[in-house]
Write a protein that holds these residues in place. Structure first.
Motif, PDB file in Angstrom:
ATOM      1  N   ARG A   1      -4.280   7.329  -2.631  1.00 40.73           N
ATOM      2  CA  ARG A   1      -3.959   6.102  -1.911  1.00 40.73           C
ATOM      3  C   ARG A   1      -4.267   4.904  -2.817  1.00 40.73           C
ATOM      4  NH1 ARG A   1      -0.750   5.692   1.543  1.00 40.73           N
ATOM      5  NH2 ARG A   1      -1.841   4.024   2.576  1.00 40.73           N
TER       6      ARG A   1
ATOM      7  N   GLN B   1      -7.285   2.516  -3.360  1.00 34.62           N
ATOM      8  CA  GLN B   1      -7.743   1.920  -2.096  1.00 34.62           C
ATOM      9  C   GLN B   1      -9.179   2.310  -1.840  1.00 34.62           C
ATOM     10  OE1 GLN B   1      -5.243   2.792   1.279  1.00 34.62           O
ATOM     11  NE2 GLN B   1      -3.686   1.390   0.603  1.00 34.62           N
TER      12      GLN B   1
ATOM     13  N   LYS C   1      -3.098   0.463  -3.763  1.00 35.19           N
ATOM     14  CA  LYS C   1      -2.566  -0.794  -3.254  1.00 35.19           C
ATOM     15  C   LYS C   1      -2.274  -1.731  -4.413  1.00 35.19           C
ATOM     16  CE  LYS C   1      -7.199  -2.596  -2.520  1.00 35.19           C
ATOM     17  NZ  LYS C   1      -8.160  -3.110  -1.569  1.00 35.19           N
TER      18      LYS C   1
ATOM     19  N   LYS D   1       0.848  -1.195   0.000  1.00 31.34           N
ATOM     20  CA  LYS D   1       0.000   0.000   0.000  1.00 31.34           C
ATOM     21  C   LYS D   1       0.880   1.240   0.000  1.00 31.34           C
ATOM     22  CE  LYS D   1      -3.770  -2.224   2.439  1.00 31.34           C
ATOM     23  NZ  LYS D   1      -4.551  -2.284   3.671  1.00 31.34           N
TER      24      LYS D   1
END
Length: 121
Positions: free
Chosen positions: A105, A121, A107, A51
């Motif tokens: 964000r 995310q 991952k 992440k």
């Protein structure tokens, strides 16, 4: 020594297999002979969470041969959390910069013929 298969299997689980310096703890994405941080020669395999945040990318609208079905997509560089490591991968469905602001964000969610697969995310 890390193998491509070990690396790919970890990416499929949302993880990144790295080489960690046994002296200073600096992570490396590939097998190296010396730590780029302290010069140490000792390493151990370690797994870190996949992440992080988007630091840069390029949007692909004219694909290379074999990738026509995936356009548009972005080739994304992310900075992994709790590390200075940056890793790149494929993110589907990115048409414009508005779709992927820097700092988003993300991952790692997989690995296939495109390489590392990254999703929001």
């Amino acid at each position: 020594m890390l193998t491509k298969e070990e690396f790919a299997n970890n990416a499929k689980l949302g993880k990144v297999l790295t080489r960690k310096c046994t002296k200073c703890g600096h992570h490396h994405l590939v097998t190296t002979y010396f730590c780029q941080n302290c010069g140490n020669k000792g390493f151990e395999n370690t797994v870190v969470d996949g992440k992080g945040s988007v630091v840069t990318y390029t949007i692909i609208t004219v694909p290379p041969d074999g990738y026509e079905e995936y356009v548009p997509y972005a080739w994304v560089v992310i900075k992994l959390d709790n590390s200075e490591l940056r890793i790149s991968g494929f993110m589907a469905g990115i048409k414009s910069p508005a779709d992927l602001p820097l700092g988003t964000r993300v991952k790692i969610t997989g690995y296939d013929q495109r390489g590392i697969i990254i999703e929001k995310q």
